[in-house]
Design a protein around this motif. Structure first.
Motif, PDB file in Angstrom:
ATOM      1  N   GLU A   3       0.828  -1.199   0.000  1.00 47.77           N
ATOM      2  CA  GLU A   3       0.000   0.000   0.000  1.00 47.77           C
ATOM      3  C   GLU A   3       0.866   1.254   0.000  1.00 47.77           C
ATOM      4  O   GLU A   3       0.567   2.246  -0.686  1.00 47.77           O
ATOM      5  N   GLU A   4       1.974   1.233   0.739  1.00 52.88           N
ATOM      6  CA  GLU A   4       2.895   2.368   0.773  1.00 52.88           C
ATOM      7  C   GLU A   4       3.509   2.597  -0.612  1.00 52.88           C
ATOM      8  O   GLU A   4       3.670   3.739  -1.054  1.00 52.88           O
ATOM      9  N   ARG A  35       0.981   4.193  -2.974  1.00 52.11           N
ATOM     10  CA  ARG A  35       0.825   5.625  -2.689  1.00 52.11           C
ATOM     11  C   ARG A  35       2.037   6.407  -3.197  1.00 52.11           C
ATOM     12  O   ARG A  35       1.911   7.522  -3.699  1.00 52.11           O
ATOM     13  N   ASP A  36       3.216   5.805  -3.023  1.00 52.92           N
ATOM     14  CA  ASP A  36       4.450   6.493  -3.405  1.00 52.92           C
ATOM     15  C   ASP A  36       4.580   6.635  -4.915  1.00 52.92           C
ATOM     16  O   ASP A  36       5.017   7.675  -5.428  1.00 52.92           O
ATOM     17  N   ARG A  57       2.084   6.250  -7.256  1.00 57.45           N
ATOM     18  CA  ARG A  57       0.914   6.732  -7.982  1.00 57.45           C
ATOM     19  C   ARG A  57       1.024   8.230  -8.250  1.00 57.45           C
ATOM     20  O   ARG A  57       1.413   9.006  -7.385  1.00 57.45           O
TER      21      ARG A  57
END
Length: 362
Positions: free
Chosen positions: A16-17, A20-21, A23
């Motif tokens: 998930e990190e 986010r990073d 995207r």
């Protein structure tokens, strides 16, 4: 056997990190324009490179043949769904506010050709009566309906930088059978080394020796030949036998980012190779097939074997004058450069070294 890693809560959090990073936020609007307006926005100011809808340098030339163009026009006339055209707002200046065509250049060019009576419909399967028609042959009412037919567009806002636009271009076309590897490289891997490839690919001596046809030039075959020359010349020892296009992609990307790239040195080696071929291979008959009264390009395998072998030999002896080039007619050379020859690491090394050693008299 590949071991399946356990999907733990920790890995899920890291995934998930990473999402986010990596995207990127891409804002966009959905628009509709009549065909008449699209063509007008593409043509007006085109000669001065100020047209509102413009084709960026990483896009290819007109690639659809007239059968494909005709079929597209037939789809428009029939009212069939047309894929979205992707454009991006380019804030070059407040006065121009141009839109870069990311995906849809073939469709826009086809519409332009048809409306300008440059396309005569052919081989239509549904509207057979229209075969042979140009736009002006359509009844006036049909011309008006065609002109006001709308096509939808996805317009990226000015927040989408060049990296985002090029990445979108690559992703849209990554599954397309119409874009070959070199065409995709042009759109997704810009840089100083790719600029050098573009420059050398239009060298007249190179194109004359290779006798590239127009369709081959449009498909960017000359650029791929140049890339292969440098990739195998400078990195063939690191070729592991994996897929050639991956090997070429990695080399192109690395050289684009290289701080030690010597443009002048690379140009010089390429030009010396061409001069050597021109001088010592009369009519280039050993490198390029002669069929009837014309020359056709050789296979990629044969090209890279001979061109790289020559360049390696010239590195050892810049004043080389070969005693003979008859080895290129040998069965041994034909066996290792035939179109279905293996591209294993050993085979690649063998055919390149064969040319080098024969020229040096080893």
């Amino acid at each position: 056997m590949v071991t399946q890693l356990e999907i733990t809560d920790e890995r899920k959090e890291k995934a998930e990190e990473e999402i986010r990073d990596k995207r990127k936020r891409v804002d966009y609007n959905t628009l509709e324009y009549p065909i008449e307006v699209i063509v007008q926005k593409y043509l007006y100011g085109k000669d001065e490179d100020e047209n509102e809808f413009f084709i960026p340098d990483y896009q290819r030339e007109m690639a659809w043949d007239e059968d494909r163009q005709s079929k597209f026009i037939e789809s428009v006339v029939l009212g069939l769904p047309i894929p979205y055209i992707f454009v991006a707002d380019i804030s070059e200046s407040e006065n121009l506010a141009r839109l870069e065509i990311i995906d849809g250049t073939q469709r826009i060019r086809t519409l332009t050709r048809f409306i300008n009576n440059e396309l005569r419909l052919k081989n239509l399967e549904k509207l057979k009566t229209l075969n042979g028609f140009t736009f002006e042959d359509l009844p006036p009412q049909r011309q008006r309906r065609f002109n006001r037919t709308t096509i939808r567009m996805i317009q990226l806002t000015e927040e989408a930088d060049e990296e985002v636009r090029r990445d979108l271009f690559e992703r849209i076309n990554s599954g397309s059978v119409e874009l070959n590897e070199m065409e995709k490289r042009r759109g997704s891997k810009p840089g100083k080394f790719l600029d050098l490839i573009e420059e050398l690919s239009i060298n007249k001596k190179f194109q004359d020796l290779c006798s590239f046809t127009k369709p081959e030039i449009d498909k960017r075959d000359p650029q791929e030949f140049v890339l292969r020359f440098f990739a195998f010349l400078n990195n063939y020892k690191n070729y592991s036998g994996r897929k050639v296009h991956e090997f070429l992609d990695d080399y192109l990307e690395r050289e684009n980012k290289s701080s030690s790239l010597s443009i002048d040195t690379m140009k010089n080696e390429f030009y010396l190779m061409l001069e050597f071929v021109e001088k010592h291979f009369p009519n280039a008959l050993h490198i390029y097939r002669k069929i009837k009264n014309c020359y056709e390009p050789t296979t990629r395998i044969k090209f890279e074997s001979i061109s790289v072998g020559i360049a390696l030999a010239l590195r050892e002896n810049p004043n080389l004058v070969p005693k003979s080039t008859s080895f290129l007619d040998s069965q041994a050379f034909k066996d290792c450069t035939q179109s279905d020859a293996s591209s294993s690491q050993n085979k690649v090394n063998k055919r390149i070294h064969y040319v080098r050693d024969q020229l040096l008299g080893n």
